[in-house]
Structure formats: C-alpha cells, structure tokens
Scaffold this motif. Structure first.
Motif, PDB file in Angstrom:
ATOM      1  N   LYS A 161       0.891  -1.181  -0.052  1.00 42.90           N
ATOM      2  CA  LYS A 161      -0.017   0.088   0.034  1.00 42.90           C
ATOM      3  C   LYS A 161       0.927   1.087  -0.065  1.00 42.90           C
ATOM      4  O   LYS A 161       1.988   1.285   0.655  1.00 42.90           O
ATOM      5  N   GLN A 162       0.301   2.414  -0.417  1.00 40.81           N
ATOM      6  CA  GLN A 162       0.897   3.694  -0.741  1.00 40.81           C
ATOM      7  C   GLN A 162       1.677   3.908   0.819  1.00 40.81           C
ATOM      8  O   GLN A 162       2.635   4.587   0.610  1.00 40.81           O
ATOM      9  N   ASP A 163       1.046   3.784   1.715  1.00 35.46           N
ATOM     10  CA  ASP A 163       1.636   4.329   3.122  1.00 35.46           C
ATOM     11  C   ASP A 163       2.184   3.187   3.764  1.00 35.46           C
ATOM     12  O   ASP A 163       2.736   3.396   4.838  1.00 35.46           O
ATOM     13  N   GLY A 164       2.528   2.039   3.235  1.00 36.87           N
ATOM     14  CA  GLY A 164       3.418   0.862   3.543  1.00 36.87           C
ATOM     15  C   GLY A 164       2.680   0.107   4.750  1.00 36.87           C
ATOM     16  O   GLY A 164       3.630  -0.418   5.374  1.00 36.87           O
ATOM     17  N   SER A 165       1.533   0.320   4.963  1.00 41.33           N
ATOM     18  CA  SER A 165       0.770  -0.213   6.229  1.00 41.33           C
ATOM     19  C   SER A 165       0.442  -1.869   5.932  1.00 41.33           C
ATOM     20  O   SER A 165       0.297  -2.519   6.913  1.00 41.33           O
ATOM     21  N   GLY A 166       0.631  -2.544   4.835  1.00 41.82           N
ATOM     22  CA  GLY A 166       0.257  -3.758   4.475  1.00 41.82           C
ATOM     23  C   GLY A 166       0.390  -3.909   3.005  1.00 41.82           C
ATOM     24  O   GLY A 166       0.635  -2.931   2.205  1.00 41.82           O
ATOM     25  N   TYR A 167      -0.215  -4.928   2.555  1.00 40.44           N
ATOM     26  CA  TYR A 167      -0.488  -5.385   1.170  1.00 40.44           C
ATOM     27  C   TYR A 167      -1.694  -5.430   0.696  1.00 40.44           C
ATOM     28  O   TYR A 167      -2.699  -5.823   1.538  1.00 40.44           O
ATOM     29  N   GLU A 168      -2.093  -5.214  -0.501  1.00 43.88           N
ATOM     30  CA  GLU A 168      -3.448  -5.449  -1.158  1.00 43.88           C
ATOM     31  C   GLU A 168      -3.141  -6.364  -2.279  1.00 43.88           C
ATOM     32  O   GLU A 168      -2.227  -5.960  -3.072  1.00 43.88           O
ATOM     33  N   ALA A 169      -4.350  -7.137  -2.567  1.00 43.38           N
ATOM     34  CA  ALA A 169      -4.405  -7.955  -3.763  1.00 43.38           C
ATOM     35  C   ALA A 169      -4.515  -7.057  -5.026  1.00 43.38           C
ATOM     36  O   ALA A 169      -5.199  -6.310  -4.949  1.00 43.38           O
ATOM     37  N   ILE A 170      -3.735  -7.653  -5.841  1.00 45.16           N
ATOM     38  CA  ILE A 170      -4.008  -6.747  -7.312  1.00 45.16           C
ATOM     39  C   ILE A 170      -4.207  -7.854  -8.434  1.00 45.16           C
ATOM     40  O   ILE A 170      -3.854  -9.173  -8.430  1.00 45.16           O
ATOM     41  N   ALA A 171      -4.823  -7.386  -9.516  1.00 45.39           N
ATOM     42  CA  ALA A 171      -5.396  -8.477 -10.524  1.00 45.39           C
ATOM     43  C   ALA A 171      -4.037  -8.742 -11.693  1.00 45.39           C
ATOM     44  O   ALA A 171      -3.932  -9.954 -12.127  1.00 45.39           O
ATOM     45  N   LYS A 172      -3.238  -7.622 -11.540  1.00 46.25           N
ATOM     46  CA  LYS A 172      -2.005  -7.842 -12.463  1.00 46.25           C
ATOM     47  C   LYS A 172      -0.546  -7.155 -11.855  1.00 46.25           C
ATOM     48  O   LYS A 172      -0.937  -6.098 -11.248  1.00 46.25           O
ATOM     49  N   SER A 173       0.357  -7.737 -12.523  1.00 44.60           N
ATOM     50  CA  SER A 173       1.540  -7.030 -11.766  1.00 44.60           C
ATOM     51  C   SER A 173       1.600  -5.366 -12.035  1.00 44.60           C
ATOM     52  O   SER A 173       1.298  -5.042 -13.373  1.00 44.60           O
ATOM     53  N   GLN A 174       2.059  -4.623 -11.236  1.00 43.43           N
ATOM     54  CA  GLN A 174       2.324  -3.167 -11.327  1.00 43.43           C
ATOM     55  C   GLN A 174       3.745  -2.866 -11.938  1.00 43.43           C
ATOM     56  O   GLN A 174       4.050  -2.020 -12.713  1.00 43.43           O
ATOM     57  N   ILE A 175       4.359  -4.305 -11.542  1.00 48.33           N
ATOM     58  CA  ILE A 175       5.951  -4.005 -12.266  1.00 48.33           C
ATOM     59  C   ILE A 175       6.023  -4.283 -13.623  1.00 48.33           C
ATOM     60  O   ILE A 175       6.787  -3.711 -14.765  1.00 48.33           O
ATOM     61  N   PHE A 176       5.149  -5.557 -14.245  1.00 45.22           N
ATOM     62  CA  PHE A 176       5.358  -5.884 -15.447  1.00 45.22           C
ATOM     63  C   PHE A 176       3.680  -6.113 -15.801  1.00 45.22           C
ATOM     64  O   PHE A 176       2.682  -6.691 -15.941  1.00 45.22           O
ATOM     65  N   PRO A 177       3.091  -4.820 -16.132  1.00 50.14           N
ATOM     66  CA  PRO A 177       1.675  -4.561 -16.608  1.00 50.14           C
ATOM     67  C   PRO A 177       0.894  -5.496 -17.728  1.00 50.14           C
ATOM     68  O   PRO A 177      -0.036  -5.745 -17.747  1.00 50.14           O
ATOM     69  N   ASN A 178       2.213  -5.728 -18.568  1.00 54.35           N
ATOM     70  CA  ASN A 178       1.541  -6.485 -19.524  1.00 54.35           C
ATOM     71  C   ASN A 178       1.840  -7.755 -19.739  1.00 54.35           C
ATOM     72  O   ASN A 178       1.539  -8.576 -20.802  1.00 54.35           O
ATOM     73  N   LEU A 179       2.406  -8.425 -18.595  1.00 57.33           N
ATOM     74  CA  LEU A 179       2.858  -9.690 -18.581  1.00 57.33           C
ATOM     75  C   LEU A 179       1.328 -10.583 -18.171  1.00 57.33           C
ATOM     76  O   LEU A 179       0.816 -10.080 -16.994  1.00 57.33           O
ATOM     77  N   ASP A 180       1.031 -11.440 -18.880  1.00 63.02           N
ATOM     78  CA  ASP A 180      -0.322 -12.268 -18.859  1.00 63.02           C
ATOM     79  C   ASP A 180       0.106 -13.376 -17.728  1.00 63.02           C
ATOM     80  O   ASP A 180       0.738 -14.585 -18.339  1.00 63.02           O
ATOM     81  N   LEU A 181      -0.001 -13.244 -16.484  1.00 67.07           N
ATOM     82  CA  LEU A 181       0.555 -14.420 -15.619  1.00 67.07           C
ATOM     83  C   LEU A 181      -0.359 -15.500 -15.735  1.00 67.07           C
ATOM     84  O   LEU A 181       0.278 -16.748 -15.384  1.00 67.07           O
ATOM     85  N   ASP A 182      -1.634 -15.685 -16.030  1.00 62.31           N
ATOM     86  CA  ASP A 182      -2.356 -16.623 -16.282  1.00 62.31           C
ATOM     87  C   ASP A 182      -1.595 -17.579 -17.671  1.00 62.31           C
ATOM     88  O   ASP A 182      -1.627 -18.958 -17.302  1.00 62.31           O
ATOM     89  N   TRP A 200       7.276 -20.745 -24.620  1.00 59.26           N
ATOM     90  CA  TRP A 200       7.163 -19.342 -24.056  1.00 59.26           C
ATOM     91  C   TRP A 200       7.831 -18.253 -24.851  1.00 59.26           C
ATOM     92  O   TRP A 200       7.345 -17.299 -25.256  1.00 59.26           O
ATOM     93  N   ARG A 201       9.138 -18.742 -25.401  1.00 57.76           N
ATOM     94  CA  ARG A 201      10.096 -18.008 -26.216  1.00 57.76           C
ATOM     95  C   ARG A 201       9.451 -17.855 -27.308  1.00 57.76           C
ATOM     96  O   ARG A 201       9.241 -16.519 -27.827  1.00 57.76           O
ATOM     97  N   LYS A 202       8.777 -18.696 -28.158  1.00 62.61           N
ATOM     98  CA  LYS A 202       8.216 -18.660 -29.382  1.00 62.61           C
ATOM     99  C   LYS A 202       6.903 -17.719 -29.123  1.00 62.61           C
ATOM    100  O   LYS A 202       6.516 -16.756 -30.292  1.00 62.61           O
ATOM    101  N   LEU A 203       5.983 -17.890 -28.125  1.00 63.80           N
ATOM    102  CA  LEU A 203       5.018 -17.017 -28.038  1.00 63.80           C
ATOM    103  C   LEU A 203       5.261 -15.559 -28.032  1.00 63.80           C
ATOM    104  O   LEU A 203       4.654 -14.869 -28.507  1.00 63.80           O
ATOM    105  N   LEU A 204       6.305 -15.418 -27.245  1.00 64.77           N
ATOM    106  CA  LEU A 204       6.651 -13.944 -26.931  1.00 64.77           C
ATOM    107  C   LEU A 204       7.120 -13.285 -28.327  1.00 64.77           C
ATOM    108  O   LEU A 204       6.762 -12.134 -28.622  1.00 64.77           O
ATOM    109  N   ILE A 205       7.865 -14.098 -28.993  1.00 63.06           N
ATOM    110  CA  ILE A 205       8.373 -13.334 -30.592  1.00 63.06           C
ATOM    111  C   ILE A 205       7.201 -13.231 -31.144  1.00 63.06           C
ATOM    112  O   ILE A 205       7.040 -12.116 -31.946  1.00 63.06           O
ATOM    113  N   ALA A 206       6.402 -14.020 -31.099  1.00 59.01           N
ATOM    114  CA  ALA A 206       5.118 -13.695 -32.089  1.00 59.01           C
ATOM    115  C   ALA A 206       4.311 -12.516 -31.848  1.00 59.01           C
ATOM    116  O   ALA A 206       3.627 -11.948 -32.624  1.00 59.01           O
ATOM    117  N   GLN A 207       4.150 -12.416 -30.412  1.00 57.44           N
ATOM    118  CA  GLN A 207       3.341 -11.201 -29.993  1.00 57.44           C
ATOM    119  C   GLN A 207       4.139 -10.023 -30.182  1.00 57.44           C
ATOM    120  O   GLN A 207       3.573  -8.933 -30.292  1.00 57.44           O
TER     121      GLN A 207
END
Length: 207
Positions: A161-182, A200-207
């Motif tokens: 969290k912005q105030d550092g008081s704990g964590y919040e669940a997020i739907a996708k990575s804020q560090i890698f916003p375009n990474l499809d983790l599913d 995985w390598r071929k998929l990323l190249i194709a994209q």
C-alpha cells in the motif's frame, strides 16, 4: 564462538530426512541475535529456508517439486524481460532482513528492476504445502513493493500500500503490467520444462 541448536531430535529428523513434503519447524522466543546465528549455521544449506517474524523462527525443508517450480518460473521471467529489454537483476534467495522491524526471510526468487537495490522490487514465493508463518507480514516489514505467490498452478499478486501499512491484492503486476501471468502459469510444467521454455519464447516473439 560455539553455537548450539536447541531443537528436539524428532524435529531435527523431520528436517534432515523429511517424511512429508516440506516440513515446517516453528521455534518461539528467538531473539534477533539468535536468528542471525541460525542464518550462519544454515548458510550453504540450499534446501533449508528460514523465516523470522518478531521472535518466531520457522525452518522449512524445501522439496524437489518446490525447487523445480521456482526455477522454471525464474526461467520464464528471464525470457520475458529479455524479450522486452527490461533490465532485470537477479537476487535469488538471498536473505532479506530488517533488525528495526524484527523480520527476515529468504524469498524463493527475487529481482530488482532497473538497478540493484538494498531490497528487491519483486519477491516470488512458491507454496507446495499451506500453513506456516505469514510471509506477507514479514515482507511488510521489509517494504518489498510486490510479492507473487504461486500455488496450485496459479499466481496471487500483492502490492504494498502507498502508506506502507500492508499489502493489497492486485489483478495484474504493477511492475510488469503487460505480462499475462495466467498464460505464463500454463507454461509452468516442470516435467516438460525444455518444451515449455521453447514454447514461451516462441509465443513472446510472435506477440
């Protein structure tokens, strides 16, 4: 200085020759100095991880399945960041600890983005057996920006969290916003690792 371990023999046997997957041995009333002594004692034992939270120390023996999963996750992330020319710095399972907050642990994998820092920007935890110490509570004291948990073929993501008081669940990575983790999770099949890495390598190249 000679250091001795006050661990009952049955618990030691669980760690040395575990009969169950990833046995967890909790020790209570452990001081910060004792925690640092445990780190020294177990230095070099890559199949053992320590987690420390305000006087509670947990010792875990890592299973072969655990190590295969975390290594494959790292391989896939390396390929992704290399394809996008993202500067990824490996921190591995190096101990992260903070005396001021009385917390410490060894992530399964961890990374800095852009440049090396005192603590990683991203930590990844692989869960084979549930239970044990609350690792998010430890990470809060270390102020690690983002933590991923991988369990049962899926990722759960948390951001500080912005105030550092704990964590919040997020739907996708804020560090890698375009990474499809599913999609990435579909490629985490250790028995087919070479095939999955190439796919995985071929998929990323194709994209």
């Amino acid at each position: 200085m000679k250091i001795t371990l006050d661990i009952p023999q049955p618990d030691l046997e669980k760690l040395i020759a575990p009969a169950i997957a990833e046995p967890r041995i909790p020790l209570y009333g452990i001081t910060w100095q004792q925690y640092e002594q445990f780190i020294e004692i177990f230095s070099g034992h890559q199949n053992l991880h320590l987690a420390y939270l305000q006087g509670v120390l947990e010792i875990v023996t890592l299973s072969p399945e655990h190590e295969m999963l975390k290594t494959l996750i790292a391989r896939l992330l390396y390929i992704y960041t290399d394809a996008l020319e993202i500067d990824l710095f490996s921190c591995g399972s190096a101990t992260c600890k903070s005396k001021s907050t009385n917390r410490g642990l060894e992530p399964d994998e961890s990374f800095c983005i852009g440049a090396r820092k005192q603590f990683p920007d991203l930590a990844i935890e692989v869960t084979v057996t549930s239970g044990g110490i609350d690792k998010l509570e430890i990470y809060k004291g270390l102020q690690i920006p983002e933590v991923w948990f991988y369990q049962s073929n899926r990722f759960s993501l948390y951001h500080i969290k912005q105030d550092g008081s704990g964590y919040e669940a997020i739907a996708k990575s804020q560090i890698f916003p375009n990474l499809d983790l599913d999609l990435m999770a579909e490629h985490i099949q250790p028995d087919r690792e070479p095939e999955m890495v190439r796919a995985w390598r071929k998929l990323l190249i194709a994209q």
